[in-house]
Write a protein that holds these residues in place. Structure first.
Motif, PDB file in Angstrom:
ATOM      1  N   GLY A   1      -6.925   0.628   0.193  1.00 30.65           N
ATOM      2  CA  GLY A   1      -6.717  -0.118   1.432  1.00 30.65           C
ATOM      3  C   GLY A   1      -5.934  -1.395   1.183  1.00 30.65           C
ATOM      4  O   GLY A   1      -5.653  -1.769   0.029  1.00 30.65           O
TER       5      GLY A   1
ATOM      6  N   SER B   1      -1.544  -0.050  12.996  1.00 27.94           N
ATOM      7  CA  SER B   1      -2.119  -0.156  11.642  1.00 27.94           C
ATOM      8  C   SER B   1      -1.574  -1.365  10.873  1.00 27.94           C
ATOM      9  O   SER B   1      -2.056  -1.674   9.785  1.00 27.94           O
TER      10      SER B   1
ATOM     11  N   VAL C   1      -1.765   0.860  -3.642  1.00 30.42           N
ATOM     12  CA  VAL C   1      -2.251   1.336  -2.339  1.00 30.42           C
ATOM     13  C   VAL C   1      -2.383   2.863  -2.347  1.00 30.42           C
ATOM     14  O   VAL C   1      -3.197   3.425  -1.598  1.00 30.42           O
ATOM     15  N   ASP C   2      -1.650   3.540  -3.224  1.00 27.32           N
ATOM     16  CA  ASP C   2      -1.743   5.001  -3.305  1.00 27.32           C
ATOM     17  C   ASP C   2      -3.090   5.468  -3.867  1.00 27.32           C
ATOM     18  O   ASP C   2      -3.414   6.653  -3.803  1.00 27.32           O
ATOM     19  N   ASP C   3      -3.870   4.556  -4.420  1.00 26.02           N
ATOM     20  CA  ASP C   3      -5.205   4.900  -4.916  1.00 26.02           C
ATOM     21  C   ASP C   3      -6.278   4.750  -3.828  1.00 26.02           C
ATOM     22  O   ASP C   3      -7.476   4.683  -4.146  1.00 26.02           O
ATOM     23  N   ASN C   4      -5.835   4.689  -2.563  1.00 27.49           N
ATOM     24  CA  ASN C   4      -6.760   4.597  -1.417  1.00 27.49           C
ATOM     25  C   ASN C   4      -7.678   3.382  -1.474  1.00 27.49           C
ATOM     26  O   ASN C   4      -8.855   3.463  -1.118  1.00 27.49           O
TER      27      ASN C   4
END
Lengths: 64, 211
Positions: B184, B64, B179-182
């Protein structure tokens, strides 16, 4: 009156911990500078803001 | 063809000038976190001929990571510090690289970073970023820190800037995307932020103190 991130605030008498909590900051994600000196993370609850202070609060976003 | 040290250095001096290159040669930069930010910052600094790089990451290369981090698919599973050290050696074999596979904590950061001139914060978790930046600025009265906040998602690259947010703290990023808000993470946009960090680090080495 003191300045926090360049804005005038009525926060004298509050501790750094109180101000951060009441303003909705996540304490684990911030860095606080008071009059050009870093406030150690363990001292937010014992550091009181005073009139004339210059405070910078940086709240980090995740990702890297 | 293998280049010798003199030929390599002469090419850097031809691009950067002797006086500025001498500052780069002598500089010691710590890069904390060798992911999308740190791997790209390190390569930019090695290419500029920064003399001494201190690479620190506790993690290994994962599939990833490959969308944005400077590792080859063949390096999956290797410690990032070791893999990046090898990649930098191929780019600039004359850079003095110390690579450490260790987790930076509030307890070990002062000993770990004592000999470095500039610290690059290149972690991914916001809590780790705040721990490192606060700890370094508290422990060392002179050391500048170049940190990053806000490079997630695919919003405009033009939102990413470098700001001086405290006396010795420079912050690169848009300051808003998490990034915690999805959202990417995209290699191109993370690279813009890493380039801001690398540029500020070179400016600090050169003696500038404004973004």
């Amino acid at each position: 009156m003191l300045k926090i991130n360049g804005e005038e605030k009525e926060a004298a008498g509050q501790t750094v911990a109180d101000y951060l909590a009441s303003s909705g900051f996540n304490l684990a994600r911030v860095v606080v500078e008071l009059n050009e000196a870093i406030v150690p993370k363990g001292r937010y609850a014992e550091t009181t803001l005073r009139d004339g202070d210059q405070v910078e609060i940086v709240c980090f976003m995740g990702g890297g | 063809m293998a280049l010798d040290r003199e030929t390599f250095h002469a090419a850097l001096v031809a691009r950067h000038g002797a006086a500025r290159q001498a500052k780069f040669d002598a500089a010691r930069v710590a890069v904390c976190g060798l992911g999308g930010l740190g791997s790209n910052v390190s390569i930019a600094l090695a290419r500029a001929g920064v003399g001494h790089l201190h690479l620190i990451d506790f993690d290994r290369v994962e599939p990833s990571n490959l969308n944005r981090q400077q590792y080859a698919a063949t390096q999956v599973g290797l410690p990032k510090a070791e893999a990046l050290c090898a990649n930098l050696a191929a780019i600039n074999p004359f850079c003095d690289v110390v690579a450490e596979t260790v987790r930076v904590t509030s307890e070990n950061l002062a000993a770990l970073l004592a000999d470095d001139d500039v610290v690059c914060e290149a972690f991914d978790r916001a809590e780790a970023k705040a721990m490192l930046v606060s700890g370094v600025l508290e422990a060392f009265p002179e050391k500048p820190v170049v940190a990053a906040s806000g490079m997630a998602g695919l919003a405009s690259a033009n939102a990413i800037t470098t700001r001086r947010v405290a006396k010795r703290l420079y912050l690169c990023g848009d300051g808003a995307t998490d990034v915690d808000d999805n959202l990417g993470l995209y290699g191109a946009r993370v690279l813009v932020c890493a380039a801001h960090q690398a540029t500020m680090i070179l400016r600090l080495i050169d003696g500038a103190d404004e973004p």
